[in-house]
Design a protein around this motif. Structure first.
Motif, mmCIF file in Angstrom:
data_model
loop_
_atom_site.group_PDB
_atom_site.id
_atom_site.type_symbol
_atom_site.label_atom_id
_atom_site.label_comp_id
_atom_site.label_asym_id
_atom_site.label_seq_id
_atom_site.Cartn_x
_atom_site.Cartn_y
_atom_site.Cartn_z
ATOM 1 N N SER A 31 -21.502 39.531 15.578
ATOM 2 C CA SER A 31 -20.260 38.766 15.641
ATOM 3 C C SER A 31 -19.734 38.475 14.246
ATOM 4 C CB SER A 31 -20.435 37.460 16.431
ATOM 5 O OG SER A 31 -21.332 36.590 15.788
ATOM 6 N N LEU A 32 -18.418 38.536 14.141
ATOM 7 C CA LEU A 32 -17.686 38.238 12.912
ATOM 8 C C LEU A 32 -16.833 37.007 13.179
ATOM 9 C CD1 LEU A 32 -16.468 41.885 12.187
ATOM 10 C CD2 LEU A 32 -18.311 40.676 10.986
ATOM 11 N N GLY A 33 -17.156 35.889 12.521
ATOM 12 C CA GLY A 33 -16.416 34.651 12.717
ATOM 13 C C GLY A 33 -15.129 34.639 11.928
ATOM 14 N N ILE A 34 -14.102 34.006 12.502
ATOM 15 C CA ILE A 34 -12.823 33.878 11.791
ATOM 16 C C ILE A 34 -12.536 32.401 11.514
ATOM 17 C CG2 ILE A 34 -11.927 36.021 12.765
ATOM 18 C CD1 ILE A 34 -10.051 34.280 14.498
ATOM 19 N N THR A 35 -11.660 32.160 10.558
ATOM 20 C CA THR A 35 -11.350 30.805 10.085
ATOM 21 C C THR A 35 -10.399 30.057 11.017
ATOM 22 O OG1 THR A 35 -9.630 31.754 8.683
ATOM 23 C CG2 THR A 35 -11.762 31.294 7.643
ATOM 24 N N TYR A 36 -10.830 29.878 12.248
ATOM 25 C CA TYR A 36 -10.128 29.016 13.188
ATOM 26 C C TYR A 36 -11.065 27.866 13.499
ATOM 27 C CZ TYR A 36 -7.990 26.904 17.192
ATOM 28 O OH TYR A 36 -7.423 25.980 18.028
ATOM 29 N N PRO A 37 -10.585 26.633 13.519
ATOM 30 C CA PRO A 37 -9.198 26.204 13.371
ATOM 31 C C PRO A 37 -8.782 26.114 11.899
ATOM 32 C CG PRO A 37 -10.583 24.310 13.849
ATOM 33 C CD PRO A 37 -11.473 25.526 13.900
ATOM 34 N N GLN A 38 -7.511 26.350 11.679
ATOM 35 C CA GLN A 38 -6.892 26.178 10.380
ATOM 36 C C GLN A 38 -6.515 24.697 10.231
ATOM 37 O OE1 GLN A 38 -5.658 29.011 8.098
ATOM 38 N NE2 GLN A 38 -7.509 29.721 9.132
ATOM 39 N N PRO A 39 -6.223 24.238 9.003
ATOM 40 C CA PRO A 39 -5.854 22.821 8.813
ATOM 41 C C PRO A 39 -4.708 22.363 9.718
ATOM 42 C CG PRO A 39 -6.289 23.833 6.695
ATOM 43 C CD PRO A 39 -6.350 24.943 7.722
ATOM 44 N N GLU A 40 -3.701 23.225 9.922
ATOM 45 C CA GLU A 40 -2.586 22.809 10.788
ATOM 46 C C GLU A 40 -3.016 22.682 12.249
ATOM 47 O OE1 GLU A 40 -2.067 27.274 9.902
ATOM 48 O OE2 GLU A 40 -2.493 25.506 8.714
ATOM 49 N N ASP A 41 -4.006 23.495 12.682
ATOM 50 C CA ASP A 41 -4.535 23.378 14.050
ATOM 51 C C ASP A 41 -5.284 22.059 14.212
ATOM 52 O OD1 ASP A 41 -3.740 26.068 14.851
ATOM 53 O OD2 ASP A 41 -5.388 26.781 13.587
ATOM 54 N N ILE A 42 -6.045 21.689 13.200
ATOM 55 C CA ILE A 42 -6.808 20.439 13.228
ATOM 56 C C ILE A 42 -5.856 19.243 13.257
ATOM 57 C CG2 ILE A 42 -8.411 18.998 11.905
ATOM 58 C CD1 ILE A 42 -9.631 21.711 10.869
ATOM 59 N N ARG A 43 -4.814 19.287 12.423
ATOM 60 C CA ARG A 43 -3.827 18.207 12.373
ATOM 61 C C ARG A 43 -3.110 18.062 13.722
ATOM 62 N NH1 ARG A 43 1.103 18.509 12.403
ATOM 63 N NH2 ARG A 43 1.268 20.617 11.601
ATOM 64 N N ARG A 44 -2.652 19.180 14.265
ATOM 65 C CA ARG A 44 -1.919 19.156 15.540
ATOM 66 C C ARG A 44 -2.816 18.599 16.657
ATOM 67 N NH1 ARG A 44 -0.485 24.352 15.857
ATOM 68 N NH2 ARG A 44 -2.310 24.881 17.067
ATOM 69 N N ALA A 45 -4.075 19.026 16.676
ATOM 70 C CA ALA A 45 -4.999 18.544 17.708
ATOM 71 C C ALA A 45 -5.281 17.053 17.530
ATOM 72 C CB ALA A 45 -6.297 19.350 17.664
ATOM 73 N N ALA A 46 -5.458 16.613 16.282
ATOM 74 C CA ALA A 46 -5.724 15.189 16.027
ATOM 75 C C ALA A 46 -4.552 14.336 16.495
ATOM 76 C CB ALA A 46 -5.992 14.960 14.543
ATOM 77 N N GLU A 47 -3.327 14.792 16.235
ATOM 78 C CA GLU A 47 -2.136 14.057 16.675
ATOM 79 C C GLU A 47 -2.076 13.962 18.202
ATOM 80 O OE1 GLU A 47 1.156 16.101 14.854
ATOM 81 O OE2 GLU A 47 0.746 15.236 12.871
ATOM 82 N N ALA A 48 -2.578 15.006 18.877
ATOM 83 C CA ALA A 48 -2.571 15.014 20.344
ATOM 84 C C ALA A 48 -3.821 14.371 20.935
ATOM 85 C CB ALA A 48 -2.436 16.450 20.849
ATOM 86 N N GLY A 49 -4.772 14.015 20.070
ATOM 87 C CA GLY A 49 -5.999 13.387 20.550
ATOM 88 C C GLY A 49 -6.928 14.348 21.275
ATOM 89 N N ILE A 50 -6.912 15.625 20.860
ATOM 90 C CA ILE A 50 -7.754 16.633 21.518
ATOM 91 C C ILE A 50 -8.603 17.365 20.477
ATOM 92 C CG2 ILE A 50 -6.196 16.970 23.479
ATOM 93 C CD1 ILE A 50 -5.063 19.438 22.044
ATOM 94 N N ASP A 51 -9.597 18.093 20.953
ATOM 95 C CA ASP A 51 -10.455 18.926 20.113
ATOM 96 C C ASP A 51 -9.808 20.313 20.036
ATOM 97 O OD1 ASP A 51 -12.436 20.627 19.081
ATOM 98 O OD2 ASP A 51 -14.043 19.722 20.250
ATOM 99 N N PRO A 52 -9.544 20.851 18.821
ATOM 100 C CA PRO A 52 -8.887 22.156 18.728
ATOM 101 C C PRO A 52 -9.787 23.323 19.099
ATOM 102 C CG PRO A 52 -9.519 21.444 16.551
ATOM 103 C CD PRO A 52 -9.825 20.300 17.496
ATOM 104 N N GLY A 53 -11.076 23.078 19.261
ATOM 105 C CA GLY A 53 -12.006 24.168 19.535
ATOM 106 C C GLY A 53 -12.404 24.849 18.243
ATOM 107 N N GLY A 54 -13.184 25.876 18.347
ATOM 108 C CA GLY A 54 -13.653 26.601 17.174
ATOM 109 C C GLY A 54 -14.566 27.728 17.597
ATOM 110 N N ASP A 55 -15.348 28.217 16.650
ATOM 111 C CA ASP A 55 -16.275 29.325 16.912
ATOM 112 C C ASP A 55 -15.580 30.507 17.568
ATOM 113 O OD1 ASP A 55 -18.487 28.172 15.739
ATOM 114 O OD2 ASP A 55 -19.158 27.221 17.591
ATOM 115 N N ILE A 56 -14.530 30.973 16.930
ATOM 116 C CA ILE A 56 -13.827 32.163 17.410
ATOM 117 C C ILE A 56 -14.387 33.362 16.650
ATOM 118 C CG2 ILE A 56 -11.598 33.324 17.651
ATOM 119 C CD1 ILE A 56 -11.901 30.848 19.459
#
Length: 184
Positions: A111-136
């Motif tokens: 497996s080759l991991g990619i840089t998700y979540p990005q800072p904007e994904d983390i910010r958007r998820a935090a504003e919505a009160g959710i976990d953006p996920g990861g380990d893609i």
């Protein structure tokens, strides 16, 4: 008593429906055709610098200096339409990423991991009160299947899956820092 013309038309309609249903089931569950043969360039280069994932085409294309090196059919998250926004949504993220880790001991064949979540994904998820996920990851088939079977359709939790043989070839060509572009 039914007229012969109506009876014949009914039989034709039923046969057409049965054929259509059979074709649809074959498309969903039948064996996948092998990906087109990789160009000779795949054995001539030692690295790729860009991986393009086209979700709607279910295609991964790896290139070096803008020249296509290889191309594979892919499987995506189980709910692939749209950008990933939260843990467990079954979506594959969209955007620009890099390969940031390599795991030879993954639960999937390499497996080759990619840089998700990005800072904007983390910010958007935090504003919505959710976990953006990861380990893609870009990975092969589940290790439990060995090399005997390739799962059909979109089955991952948000990753990009290819065959084990394809993953071995991609693994050989990808370094940390390789750019990964995921388009809708």
């Amino acid at each position: 008593m039914a007229r012969p013309g109506i009876k014949r038309a009914a039989i034709l309609v039923i046969a057409a429906i049965a054929l259509g249903l059979g074709w649809g089931l074959w498309q969903l569950y039948g064996p996948r055709l092998a990906s087109p043969a990789s160009p000779d360039l795949a054995i001539q280069v030692d690295r790729v610098d860009h991986i393009l994932i086209e979700k709607s085409a279910r295609r991964l294309t790896a290139s070096r200096a803008g020249q296509k090196v290889l191309q594979y059919d892919i499987a995506l998250g189980f709910d692939p339409i749209g950008d990933k926004s939260r843990e467990g949504d079954g979506k594959t993220p969209e955007g620009m990423f890099t390969v940031d880790r390599r795991n030879p001991n993954s639960s999937y064949h390499l497996s080759l991991g990619i840089t998700y979540p990005q800072p904007e994904d983390i910010r958007r998820a935090a504003e919505a009160g959710i976990d953006p996920g990861g380990d893609i990851f870009i990975h092969g088939q589940p290790n439990a299947l060995g090399n005997l079977l390739q799962l059909p359709g979109d089955w991952t939790a948000g990753c990009i899956a290819i065959s084990n043989a394809e993953m071995e070839q991609l693994w050989r060509l990808v370094d940390l820092g390789t750019k990964v572009e995921i388009r809708p």
